[in-house]
Write a protein that holds these residues in place. Structure first.
Motif, short mmCIF file in Angstrom:
data_model
loop_
_atom_site.label_atom_id
_atom_site.label_comp_id
_atom_site.label_asym_id
_atom_site.label_seq_id
_atom_site.Cartn_x
_atom_site.Cartn_y
_atom_site.Cartn_z
N GLY A 1 66.87 43.29 8.03
CA GLY A 1 68.23 42.79 8.17
C GLY A 1 68.61 42.09 6.88
O GLY A 1 68.29 42.54 5.78
N LYS A 2 69.26 40.95 6.98
CA LYS A 2 69.63 40.18 5.81
C LYS A 2 68.62 39.06 5.63
O LYS A 2 68.40 38.27 6.55
CB LYS A 2 71.03 39.63 5.97
N ALA B 1 72.68 40.93 14.38
CA ALA B 1 71.41 41.61 14.11
C ALA B 1 70.82 41.18 12.77
O ALA B 1 69.60 41.16 12.60
CB ALA B 1 71.62 43.12 14.13
N SER B 2 71.68 40.79 11.83
CA SER B 2 71.20 40.37 10.51
C SER B 2 70.41 39.07 10.57
O SER B 2 69.70 38.73 9.61
CB SER B 2 72.38 40.21 9.55
N ARG B 3 70.50 38.34 11.68
CA ARG B 3 69.78 37.07 11.82
C ARG B 3 68.28 37.29 12.04
O ARG B 3 67.47 36.36 11.91
CB ARG B 3 70.33 36.24 12.99
N CYS B 4 67.88 38.52 12.40
CA CYS B 4 66.46 38.81 12.65
C CYS B 4 65.68 38.76 11.35
O CYS B 4 66.05 39.37 10.35
CB CYS B 4 66.33 40.20 13.29
N MET B 5 64.56 38.04 11.36
CA MET B 5 63.79 37.78 10.15
C MET B 5 62.66 38.77 9.91
O MET B 5 61.95 38.69 8.92
CB MET B 5 63.20 36.36 10.19
N TYR C 1 72.07 46.22 11.68
CA TYR C 1 72.66 45.53 10.53
C TYR C 1 73.14 46.54 9.48
O TYR C 1 74.21 46.39 8.89
CB TYR C 1 71.65 44.56 9.93
N LYS C 2 72.37 47.59 9.27
CA LYS C 2 72.72 48.59 8.27
C LYS C 2 73.69 49.66 8.79
O LYS C 2 74.09 50.55 8.05
CB LYS C 2 71.44 49.27 7.76
N GLY C 3 74.04 49.55 10.07
CA GLY C 3 75.01 50.48 10.64
C GLY C 3 74.44 51.82 11.02
O GLY C 3 75.18 52.77 11.31
N ASN C 4 73.11 51.95 11.08
CA ASN C 4 72.47 53.21 11.45
C ASN C 4 72.19 53.20 12.95
O ASN C 4 71.06 53.04 13.40
CB ASN C 4 71.18 53.41 10.65
N TRP C 5 73.25 53.39 13.74
CA TRP C 5 73.16 53.22 15.18
C TRP C 5 72.33 54.32 15.85
O TRP C 5 71.62 54.05 16.81
CB TRP C 5 74.57 53.20 15.78
#
Length: 506
Positions: A2-3, A43-47, A81-85
């Motif tokens: 994610g980020k 989803a970007s909050r996932c580490m 997060y990357k939009g790859n659903w």
């Protein structure tokens, strides 16, 4: 992952709930979800932790920590997060047969074990999962997948709850011919009649069942095996049998006056309400007026007491409020859990804290207070001259520790008896195990809890070619555990039939 700084930049945000006084006007799901863009931020909050406890799925101090299905949570959070659903959906489906169910009814063991939750708010895993599966249906990723090769093996599954459905889905995709027998008039078992529509709308179940039918799974409804059809006929016709009938033997409250009219088990009450709702909606989809359905257990205008403080008890509270009950009180034998984790209950253990669920929130909004009364039980059911329930005698309980065994000891508090008016009482005190008649029909052995007995980690019974899975095997549990059991049982059935298996392990 994610980020890299997502968990620092963004706060947890969930979808909005419809306000209590508005949502009790119908039996619809009341969770309004985030937009795709907002969900990608969550989803970007996932580490992508070095040790992702969210997918750990093991027991710590007797309680599950993380997802029992070992869902690949950091992987599909990154893909969201990357939009790859589509790839996110493919990763999710590798481990979870029914994310459309778990993303609605699972208590999110994954979130309780999330590392972000150690010093802040956990990642919104369940809503991320919901976003994946609903996007998959919308975009056609969750399409019919008919197996190319058939093995010629025939399997009967008795029970269409989450365990039976998971086993059916896996074995059908393997190429076996699967027939699911269900004693009720609709498929889904616990999902259909044990969980209210507000938590799981029944169209969601039918959506998946319809796909399974197109893929080749056959469903035979209103078939009570062991009564309407002999087990010997099933054993003769099929190469293997899976018993997945649930743990539907309810725990009773044996007190004086138990024969009073107006006392019901929670599962019977919830089943009655859902059947009435489906019957009414079949005639007019615009109305949820259950008064138009005959013969259901109606709590409108009644003083209701629910015995049991768990999820089922909460579902009863919410259902009674929608019926229009005059009052609802929920009795809980155990003390109130703390608001925050105790020192002996550290992360990543499941947090033993007080949970106020949707039904209790609605009761507060309607009646002005939390319906729960702790450390209390019913000592006597009081009848009127017609034999109808009119009140209950309650007593307070106190707990202490046995110095030798460490077990909790419970005793009544002298002089604490009180009378509560009540003309409808619902027993939601859990279940004692499976109903014995199916097990007896197939000749399988039961353990001391009346669950079907197998070797540890195995699903084969003492009877050749008969297997078991779900609550009938492990006792009353969560939908996510039932799905796990169904999938693992399917692997062992496949190996039994073919000499090997290529079904994915959990």
């Amino acid at each position: 992952m994610g980020k890299a700084t997502g968990f620092l930049e963004y706060e947890r945000q969930g979808g909005v709930l419809v306000q209590e006084k508005q949502r009790i006007k119908n039996y619809n799901e009341f969770h309004e979800y985030l937009s795709e863009e907002e969900q990608q931020i969550q989803a970007s909050r996932c580490m992508n932790c070095g040790v992702p406890f969210c997918q750990f799925g093991m027991e710590i101090m007797g309680m599950a920590s993380g997802c029992p299905l070992h869902n690949l949570i950091p992987e599909w959070n990154d893909l969201i997060y990357k939009g790859n659903w589509e790839l996110a959906y493919n990763r999710l489906k590798k481990t979870n047969s029914f994310p459309e169910f778990t993303s609605r009814v699972c208590p999110a063991l994954c979130e309780a074990a999330c590392t972000c939750g150690l010093n802040g708010d956990s990642v919104s895993v369940r809503e991320n999962e919901h976003a994946i599966i609903e996007k998959a249906y919308k975009e056609g990723f969750a399409k019919v997948n008919i197996p190319n090769i058939k093995t010629g093996k025939k399997i009967a599954i008795i029970g269409s709850g989450p365990a039976g459905l998971a086993a059916a889905d896996q074995l059908n995709q393997r190429g076996h011919s699967v027939t699911v027998f269900e004693r009720d008039d609709r498929p889904g078992g616990l999902l259909m009649y044990g969980i209210p529509n507000m938590k799981l709308e029944k169209d969601i179940i039918y959506r998946k069942i319809d796909i399974m039918k197109e893929e080749g799974v056959e469903f035979k409804l209103s078939q009570n095996i062991g009564k309407d059809k002999k087990a010997s006929e099933i054993l003769k016709e099929f190469d293997s049998v899976i018993l997945a009938c649930g743990a539907k033997n309810p725990r009773d409250i044996k007190a004086a006056g138990r024969d009073a009219k107006g006392i019901y088990f929670a599962v019977d009450f919830l089943t009655s309400s859902t059947k009435a709702l489906l019957k009414v909606r079949q005639k007019d989809k615009k109305t949820d007026n259950l008064a138009k359905a005959d013969g259901f257990i109606d709590s409108k205008g009644k003083k209701v007491i629910v015995i049991g403080g768990g999820d089922t008890g909460n579902d009863c509270v919410a259902t009674c409020i929608r019926h229009g009950a005059k009052s609802v009180t929920q009795l809980e034998m155990m003390p109130k859990a703390p608001e925050k984790r105790a020192q002996d209950n550290p992360w990543p253990q499941w947090p033993k804290v007080c949970k106020t669920d949707y039904g209790q929130e609605e009761a507060k909004a309607v009646f002005g207070s939390d319906p729960r009364v702790y450390q209390t039980t019913v000592k006597e059911f009081i009848k009127n001259e017609k034999g109808e329930l009119k009140a209950v005698k309650c007593v307070n309980l106190e707990f202490s520790k046995d110095e030798k065994t460490g077990k909790n000891l419970m005793k009544e508090v002298a002089g604490s008896e009180k009378i509560l008016d009540c003309d409808l009482l619902l027993i939601a005190a859990g279940f004692l195990g499976s109903e014995e008649y199916v097990a007896k029909a197939f000749g399988v052995e039961l353990d001391e809890k009346t669950n079907v007995s197998t070797q540890k980690g195995r699903y084969a019974t003492n009877v050749k070619k008969v297997f078991t899975a779900g609550d009938m095997h492990r006792g009353q549990s969560l939908v996510v555990w039932a799905i796990l059991e169904g999938r693992e049982c399917a692997r062992q059935v496949d190996e039994y039939l073919m000499g090997y298996t290529n079904l994915s392990p959990q």
